[in-house]
Design a protein around this motif. Structure first.
Motif, PDB file in Angstrom:
ATOM      1  N   THR A 292      55.711  23.197  12.737  1.00  0.00           N
ATOM      2  CA  THR A 292      56.167  24.021  13.856  1.00  0.00           C
ATOM      3  C   THR A 292      57.678  23.878  14.022  1.00  0.00           C
ATOM      4  OG1 THR A 292      54.060  23.683  14.998  1.00  0.00           O
ATOM      5  CG2 THR A 292      55.907  24.434  16.348  1.00  0.00           C
ATOM      6  N   TYR A 293      58.349  25.011  14.211  1.00  0.00           N
ATOM      7  CA  TYR A 293      59.809  25.040  14.383  1.00  0.00           C
ATOM      8  C   TYR A 293      60.141  25.952  15.564  1.00  0.00           C
ATOM      9  CZ  TYR A 293      59.405  23.725   9.415  1.00  0.00           C
ATOM     10  OH  TYR A 293      59.063  23.122   8.234  1.00  0.00           O
ATOM     11  N   PHE A 294      61.211  25.637  16.285  1.00  0.00           N
ATOM     12  CA  PHE A 294      61.625  26.574  17.327  1.00  0.00           C
ATOM     13  C   PHE A 294      63.120  26.490  17.598  1.00  0.00           C
ATOM     14  CE2 PHE A 294      60.078  22.754  19.430  1.00  0.00           C
ATOM     15  CZ  PHE A 294      60.954  22.516  20.481  1.00  0.00           C
ATOM     16  N   LEU A 295      63.617  27.599  18.117  1.00  0.00           N
ATOM     17  CA  LEU A 295      65.039  27.752  18.408  1.00  0.00           C
ATOM     18  C   LEU A 295      65.146  28.451  19.763  1.00  0.00           C
ATOM     19  CD1 LEU A 295      68.026  27.634  17.461  1.00  0.00           C
ATOM     20  CD2 LEU A 295      67.624  29.794  16.259  1.00  0.00           C
ATOM     21  N   LEU A 296      65.782  27.777  20.721  1.00  0.00           N
ATOM     22  CA  LEU A 296      65.817  28.285  22.090  1.00  0.00           C
ATOM     23  C   LEU A 296      67.249  28.503  22.561  1.00  0.00           C
ATOM     24  CD1 LEU A 296      63.200  25.854  23.728  1.00  0.00           C
ATOM     25  CD2 LEU A 296      62.784  27.888  22.331  1.00  0.00           C
TER      26      LEU A 296
ATOM     27  N   VAL B 230      68.171  23.285  16.275  1.00  0.00           N
ATOM     28  CA  VAL B 230      66.910  23.741  15.671  1.00  0.00           C
ATOM     29  C   VAL B 230      65.909  22.607  15.873  1.00  0.00           C
ATOM     30  CG1 VAL B 230      65.766  24.416  13.532  1.00  0.00           C
ATOM     31  CG2 VAL B 230      68.122  25.138  13.969  1.00  0.00           C
ATOM     32  N   MET B 231      64.797  22.940  16.540  1.00  0.00           N
ATOM     33  CA  MET B 231      63.837  21.927  16.939  1.00  0.00           C
ATOM     34  C   MET B 231      62.546  22.062  16.149  1.00  0.00           C
ATOM     35  SD  MET B 231      65.772  20.675  19.320  1.00  0.00           S
ATOM     36  CE  MET B 231      64.746  19.584  20.300  1.00  0.00           C
TER      37      MET B 231
ATOM     38  N   ALA C 127      72.300  29.661  13.723  1.00  0.00           N
ATOM     39  CA  ALA C 127      71.147  28.781  13.968  1.00  0.00           C
ATOM     40  C   ALA C 127      69.865  29.365  13.369  1.00  0.00           C
ATOM     41  CB  ALA C 127      70.978  28.533  15.458  1.00  0.00           C
ATOM     42  N   LEU C 128      69.725  30.698  13.401  1.00  0.00           N
ATOM     43  CA  LEU C 128      68.562  31.334  12.776  1.00  0.00           C
ATOM     44  C   LEU C 128      68.552  31.092  11.262  1.00  0.00           C
ATOM     45  CD1 LEU C 128      68.323  34.772  14.625  1.00  0.00           C
ATOM     46  CD2 LEU C 128      66.534  33.016  14.575  1.00  0.00           C
ATOM     47  N   VAL C 129      69.726  31.175  10.651  1.00  0.00           N
ATOM     48  CA  VAL C 129      69.845  30.897   9.207  1.00  0.00           C
ATOM     49  C   VAL C 129      69.487  29.437   8.933  1.00  0.00           C
ATOM     50  CG1 VAL C 129      71.422  30.785   7.239  1.00  0.00           C
ATOM     51  CG2 VAL C 129      71.573  32.704   8.856  1.00  0.00           C
ATOM     52  N   LYS C 130      70.002  28.540   9.786  1.00  0.00           N
ATOM     53  CA  LYS C 130      69.704  27.101   9.649  1.00  0.00           C
ATOM     54  C   LYS C 130      68.199  26.858   9.777  1.00  0.00           C
ATOM     55  CE  LYS C 130      70.937  22.665   9.684  1.00  0.00           C
ATOM     56  NZ  LYS C 130      71.542  22.014   8.518  1.00  0.00           N
ATOM     57  N   MET C 131      67.578  27.542  10.737  1.00  0.00           N
ATOM     58  CA  MET C 131      66.134  27.398  10.942  1.00  0.00           C
ATOM     59  C   MET C 131      65.366  27.872   9.706  1.00  0.00           C
ATOM     60  SD  MET C 131      63.946  29.123  14.024  1.00  0.00           S
ATOM     61  CE  MET C 131      62.256  28.684  14.423  1.00  0.00           C
ATOM     62  N   ALA C 132      65.753  29.022   9.167  1.00  0.00           N
ATOM     63  CA  ALA C 132      65.098  29.552   7.966  1.00  0.00           C
ATOM     64  C   ALA C 132      65.265  28.602   6.788  1.00  0.00           C
ATOM     65  CB  ALA C 132      65.661  30.934   7.629  1.00  0.00           C
ATOM     66  N   ASP C 133      66.465  28.041   6.637  1.00  0.00           N
ATOM     67  CA  ASP C 133      66.721  27.072   5.567  1.00  0.00           C
ATOM     68  C   ASP C 133      65.837  25.834   5.729  1.00  0.00           C
ATOM     69  OD1 ASP C 133      68.626  28.671   4.384  1.00  0.00           O
ATOM     70  OD2 ASP C 133      70.334  27.645   5.316  1.00  0.00           O
ATOM     71  N   GLU C 134      65.726  25.375   6.985  1.00  0.00           N
ATOM     72  CA  GLU C 134      64.932  24.182   7.290  1.00  0.00           C
ATOM     73  C   GLU C 134      63.459  24.412   6.947  1.00  0.00           C
ATOM     74  OE1 GLU C 134      64.955  20.311   8.325  1.00  0.00           O
ATOM     75  OE2 GLU C 134      66.747  21.531   8.639  1.00  0.00           O
ATOM     76  N   ILE C 135      62.948  25.581   7.313  1.00  0.00           N
ATOM     77  CA  ILE C 135      61.547  25.908   7.026  1.00  0.00           C
ATOM     78  C   ILE C 135      61.316  25.985   5.516  1.00  0.00           C
ATOM     79  CG2 ILE C 135      59.768  27.691   7.248  1.00  0.00           C
ATOM     80  CD1 ILE C 135      61.046  28.368  10.012  1.00  0.00           C
TER      81      ILE C 135
ATOM     82  N   SER D 245      61.691  29.908  27.101  1.00  0.00           N
ATOM     83  CA  SER D 245      62.725  30.539  27.907  1.00  0.00           C
ATOM     84  C   SER D 245      63.159  31.866  27.270  1.00  0.00           C
ATOM     85  CB  SER D 245      63.926  29.621  28.128  1.00  0.00           C
ATOM     86  OG  SER D 245      63.532  28.419  28.759  1.00  0.00           O
ATOM     87  N   ASP D 246      63.849  32.658  28.040  1.00  0.00           N
ATOM     88  CA  ASP D 246      64.288  33.986  27.587  1.00  0.00           C
ATOM     89  C   ASP D 246      65.102  33.854  26.297  1.00  0.00           C
ATOM     90  OD1 ASP D 246      64.667  36.676  27.589  1.00  0.00           O
ATOM     91  OD2 ASP D 246      65.799  36.768  29.459  1.00  0.00           O
ATOM     92  N   GLY D 247      64.660  34.529  25.227  1.00  0.00           N
ATOM     93  CA  GLY D 247      65.400  34.508  23.968  1.00  0.00           C
ATOM     94  C   GLY D 247      64.943  33.483  22.952  1.00  0.00           C
ATOM     95  N   GLY D 248      63.895  32.722  23.268  1.00  0.00           N
ATOM     96  CA  GLY D 248      63.415  31.709  22.347  1.00  0.00           C
ATOM     97  C   GLY D 248      62.525  32.256  21.246  1.00  0.00           C
ATOM     98  N   VAL D 249      62.575  31.641  20.063  1.00  0.00           N
ATOM     99  CA  VAL D 249      61.684  32.018  18.961  1.00  0.00           C
ATOM    100  C   VAL D 249      61.002  30.769  18.419  1.00  0.00           C
ATOM    101  CG1 VAL D 249      62.777  34.163  18.193  1.00  0.00           C
ATOM    102  CG2 VAL D 249      63.644  31.991  17.354  1.00  0.00           C
ATOM    103  N   ILE D 250      59.745  30.937  18.038  1.00  0.00           N
ATOM    104  CA  ILE D 250      58.932  29.842  17.505  1.00  0.00           C
ATOM    105  C   ILE D 250      58.355  30.319  16.172  1.00  0.00           C
ATOM    106  CG2 ILE D 250      56.925  28.349  17.920  1.00  0.00           C
ATOM    107  CD1 ILE D 250      57.330  29.306  20.984  1.00  0.00           C
ATOM    108  N   ALA D 251      58.398  29.458  15.175  1.00  0.00           N
ATOM    109  CA  ALA D 251      57.810  29.807  13.869  1.00  0.00           C
ATOM    110  C   ALA D 251      56.897  28.676  13.421  1.00  0.00           C
ATOM    111  CB  ALA D 251      58.903  30.023  12.822  1.00  0.00           C
ATOM    112  N   VAL D 252      55.736  29.057  12.907  1.00  0.00           N
ATOM    113  CA  VAL D 252      54.765  28.077  12.416  1.00  0.00           C
ATOM    114  C   VAL D 252      54.224  28.556  11.077  1.00  0.00           C
ATOM    115  CG1 VAL D 252      52.641  26.810  12.914  1.00  0.00           C
ATOM    116  CG2 VAL D 252      54.107  27.521  14.806  1.00  0.00           C
ATOM    117  N   ILE D 253      54.088  27.624  10.150  1.00  0.00           N
ATOM    118  CA  ILE D 253      53.495  27.964   8.853  1.00  0.00           C
ATOM    119  C   ILE D 253      52.702  26.762   8.351  1.00  0.00           C
ATOM    120  CG2 ILE D 253      55.573  27.259   7.575  1.00  0.00           C
ATOM    121  CD1 ILE D 253      54.872  29.609   5.606  1.00  0.00           C
TER     122      ILE D 253
END
Length: 279
Positions: A157-161, A189-190, A210-218, A271-279
């Motif tokens: 599980t990953y998320f960016l708020l 990136v959490m 941060a979205l790019v960092k999150m994608a790289d992390e995943i 919170s407003d604008g947060g995204v969560i990704a799970v795989i």
């Protein structure tokens, strides 16, 4: 009906899941000052976010009672499963387990199992879908439990708020080092630890980086994505969810992708604008 899957309302159900009749929701509730919300189909995300933005106080959530779970278990299905948000973050898991004991006292023996998702939001959704897949393959109750528990151990599980304030004020960031100053537009990136607590995986300046960092992390941690479903939930930011999907599909080839809006509890913590990704 051979089985029923109860998901606490931190997990989003897709329209298809709702229509199937196999899934039910155990609703948490939220209070923003004197504004009380039951996290069910009546939840209005826009109104809720406006109330949160206008209040100086942090919203508070309450998990379903053991009695609520007991009544959800009382159905015609031979196999009943519950999926709750991480036991490290909420009392929902304990309530669901106590609900099993109450059910047995009230109605007698039944095959009921409670899964601690060690995740939240769309992570619970994927677990519920996995249970249904196993049941539809004709697995025994015990085989479903073993298969799904292994799936939970493998899930990430990953998320960016935009803001971690709701998590911090509600004590969900206990044990984490002090967060970097949000005034610098640093976005952490959490992620979830294997135990189901929250950890920081990285950071970047501004949401785009941060979205790019999150994608790289995943992508760095994901093996065999072609066998898995990538799930993304978002709080009032569909374009951001689509951007994350695009970034991830440039790095991974999952067998499917689903995107859902956050329900009440996930909206509170993302919170407003947060995204969560799970795989």
């Amino acid at each position: 009906m051979s089985y029923k899957i109860i998901v606490d309302s931190c997990g989003e159900l897709s329209p298809e899941m709702k229509a199937s009749g196999y899934f039910a929701t155990a609703s948490l509730s939220i209070d923003v000052d004197d504004y009380h919300v039951i996290d069910d189909e009546t939840f209005n995300q826009k109104e809720f976010l406006e109330k949160v933005a206008a209040s100086p106080n942090c919203p508070k959530s309450s998990c379903p009672s053991p009695d609520t779970y007991m009544e959800k278990y009382h159905c015609d299905a031979a196999h009943v499963y519950a999926v709750t948000l991480s036991a490290e973050l909420s009392g929902s898991y304990n309530s669901a387990v106590l609900g099993v004991e109450l059910y047995k006292e009230e109605y007698g023996e039944k095959k009921i199992h409670v899964f601690n998702s060690k995740s939240a939001s769309i992570g619970e959704t994927l677990i519920a879908m996995k249970i249904a897949e196993c049941e539809d393959k004709g697995m025994t109750f015990e085989e479903v439990i073993d298969t799904v528990e292994t799936y939970i151990e493998d899930q990430r599980t990953y998320f960016l708020l935009e803001s971690l304030e709701a998590l911090r004020k509600n004590g969900r960031l206990t044990g984490l080092k002090a967060m970097v100053a949000t005034a610098l537009s640093i976005k952490p990136v959490m992620g979830a630890t294997p135990e189901g607590t929250i950890c920081q995986l990285g950071q970047a300046r501004g949401m785009k980086k941060a979205l790019v960092k999150m994608a790289d992390e995943i992508a760095a941690h994901e093996e065999h994505a072609e066998d898995k479903i990538l799930a993304i939930s978002h709080c009032n930011c569909p374009a951001r969810a689509e951007e994350l999907k695009k970034l991830l599909l440039a790095r991974l080839q999952p067998k499917d992708v689903i995107i859902l809006d956050t329900a009440g509890i996930s909206s509170l913590y993302a919170s407003d604008g947060g995204v969560i990704a799970v795989i």
